[in-house]
Design an enzyme around this catalytic site. Structure first.
Site, mmCIF file in Angstrom:
data_model
loop_
_atom_site.group_PDB
_atom_site.id
_atom_site.type_symbol
_atom_site.label_atom_id
_atom_site.label_comp_id
_atom_site.label_asym_id
_atom_site.label_seq_id
_atom_site.Cartn_x
_atom_site.Cartn_y
_atom_site.Cartn_z
ATOM 1 N N ASP A 65 22.844 43.010 41.773
ATOM 2 C CA ASP A 65 22.719 43.036 40.065
ATOM 3 C C ASP A 65 21.715 42.304 39.556
ATOM 4 O O ASP A 65 21.007 41.464 40.397
ATOM 5 C CB ASP A 65 24.020 42.490 39.471
ATOM 6 C CG ASP A 65 24.523 41.486 40.195
ATOM 7 O OD1 ASP A 65 23.947 40.612 40.834
ATOM 8 O OD2 ASP A 65 25.906 41.066 40.002
ATOM 9 N N ASP A 134 37.261 36.826 36.021
ATOM 10 C CA ASP A 134 37.985 37.756 35.557
ATOM 11 C C ASP A 134 38.005 38.761 36.524
ATOM 12 O O ASP A 134 38.396 40.119 36.186
ATOM 13 C CB ASP A 134 37.111 38.385 34.447
ATOM 14 C CG ASP A 134 35.919 38.957 34.438
ATOM 15 O OD1 ASP A 134 35.252 38.752 35.845
ATOM 16 O OD2 ASP A 134 35.025 39.265 33.761
ATOM 17 N N HIS A 136 35.591 40.137 38.524
ATOM 18 C CA HIS A 136 34.633 41.265 38.613
ATOM 19 C C HIS A 136 33.884 41.007 40.162
ATOM 20 O O HIS A 136 34.095 39.600 40.517
ATOM 21 C CB HIS A 136 33.420 40.935 37.508
ATOM 22 C CG HIS A 136 32.580 39.794 37.499
ATOM 23 N ND1 HIS A 136 32.329 39.084 36.322
ATOM 24 C CD2 HIS A 136 32.111 39.189 38.411
ATOM 25 C CE1 HIS A 136 31.699 37.998 36.557
ATOM 26 N NE2 HIS A 136 31.414 38.116 37.942
ATOM 27 N N GLU A 141 32.662 44.644 35.259
ATOM 28 C CA GLU A 141 33.834 44.107 34.568
ATOM 29 C C GLU A 141 35.013 44.720 34.355
ATOM 30 O O GLU A 141 35.149 45.734 34.907
ATOM 31 C CB GLU A 141 33.039 43.743 33.257
ATOM 32 C CG GLU A 141 31.846 42.631 33.182
ATOM 33 C CD GLU A 141 32.181 41.209 33.484
ATOM 34 O OE1 GLU A 141 32.922 40.990 34.177
ATOM 35 O OE2 GLU A 141 31.252 40.482 32.777
HETATM 36 C C1 F6R Z 1 26.222 37.680 41.220
HETATM 37 C C2 F6R Z 1 27.430 38.522 41.307
HETATM 38 C C3 F6R Z 1 28.471 37.868 40.666
HETATM 39 C C4 F6R Z 1 29.103 36.722 41.061
HETATM 40 C C5 F6R Z 1 30.280 36.036 40.341
HETATM 41 C C6 F6R Z 1 30.702 34.578 40.821
HETATM 42 O O1 F6R Z 1 25.164 38.502 42.175
HETATM 43 O O2 F6R Z 1 27.218 39.591 41.639
HETATM 44 O O3 F6R Z 1 29.427 38.818 40.791
HETATM 45 O O4 F6R Z 1 29.519 36.676 42.430
HETATM 46 O O5 F6R Z 1 30.121 36.158 39.034
HETATM 47 O O6 F6R Z 1 29.794 33.843 40.419
HETATM 48 P P1 F6R Z 1 29.759 32.399 41.025
HETATM 49 O O7 F6R Z 1 29.626 32.467 42.492
HETATM 50 O O8 F6R Z 1 28.533 31.608 40.345
HETATM 51 O O9 F6R Z 1 31.119 31.644 40.745
#
Ligand code: F6R
Length: 259
Positions: A65, A134, A136, A141
């Site tokens: 992303d 959440d 995702h 989301e």
């Molecule tokens: C980032 C991504 C997100 C993160 C998620 C967890 O490329 O795809 O899904 O993996 O927000 O973020 P952290 O690892 O910072 O808790």
């Protein structure tokens, strides 16, 4: 779905080990890279293994992303993050690591081009994932279509608050929009390896592993994947109802069986 509950250092070694095994078997493999905190220890371990001879020279990689609209030189632009955390530390060939173009004039066209690039590469062999509080994965989301492909998404307030730590604590500086691989895009990868640590992830991990498959907890789609590995520390596993069974299963796993 395999669930491994172990200390964070061991989880990073397991994930890096799966990447190494893949690259040794298929040097031209296609990797899927996540940003955020969760994979950082894996990237450190891969950089260490690179110094010991593991080569990425024939591999390619696709990011999950990207924020929309962050300036090209912004340190939190995911292309720059991935360059800093892993791409510049190993020997990927120039142009071998690609991400969705959050600065494209035509964002829907950039999303379609990204899907085409992944397909042209033969799809992702091993996708590294984190999970949001959440539920995702990538930036799909709650409410995301389980059949979604790369597209523009609006970040939830929760995700922007969670990511404010990367923007000097200011939620207003976190972009509102992103381009993200869809859930169906992620499900097309041949092996999914998700890492989660800390109590803040415990409910999302419980839903991911044990909840009903639902767009309300997008990561639950992984229950339908034929080869999904969930690597969690004790705190992230603290709400798992079958934690003892997962621990026993991993303890009883034959040595010859990889992730
Ligand atoms: C980032 C991504 C997100 C993160 C998620 C967890 O490329 O795809 O899904 O993996 O927000 O973020 P952290 O690892 O910072 O808790």
């Amino acid at each position: 779905m395999e669930v491994v509950i172990a200390p964070a250092g061991e989880l990073a070694r397991l994930a890096a080990g799966a990447v190494e095994e893949l690259l040794r078997a298929r040097p031209e493999a296609v990797l899927g890279l996540a940003t955020g905190s969760s994979p950082l220890a894996v990237y450190d371990e891969l950089a260490r293994r690179h110094k010991e001879g593991l080569s990425f020279a024939r591999a390619r990689a696709f990011m999950l992303d990207e924020y929309v609209g962050l300036p090209a030189d912004h340190p939190e632009r995911y292309r720059n993050v991935i360059k800093k955390e892993i791409a510049s530390r190993v020997d990927f060939a120039p142009g071998a690591v690609q991400g969705p173009d959050g600065l494209a004039a035509d964002l829907p066209a950039a999303c379609a081009a990204y899907e085409a690039a992944i397909a042209d590469a033969g799809g992702v062999d091993l996708q590294i994932l984190g999970i949001g509080t959440d539920g995702h994965i990538a930036f799909n989301e709650p409410g995301s279509s389980l059949a979604s492909r790369t597209r523009i998404k609006t970040l939830t307030r929760q995700t922007r608050e969670d990511n404010a730590r990367f923007f000097g604590g200011s939620v207003d500086d976190v972009p509102r929009h992103c381009l993200t691989q869809g859930l169906a895009t992620i499900m097309s990868a041949r092996h999914l390896v998700l890492l989660a640590s800390g109590r803040a992830k415990a409910e999302a991990v419980h839903q991911l592993v044990e909840g009903p498959v639902s767009a309300m907890w997008p990561a639950t789609i992984m229950q339908l994947h034929p080869h999904a590995t969930v690597l969690v520390d004790d705190a992230a596993a603290s709400r798992l109802q079958l934690a003892d069974y997962y621990r026993q299963t991993y303890a009883d796993k034959p040595d010859w069986q990889g992730l």
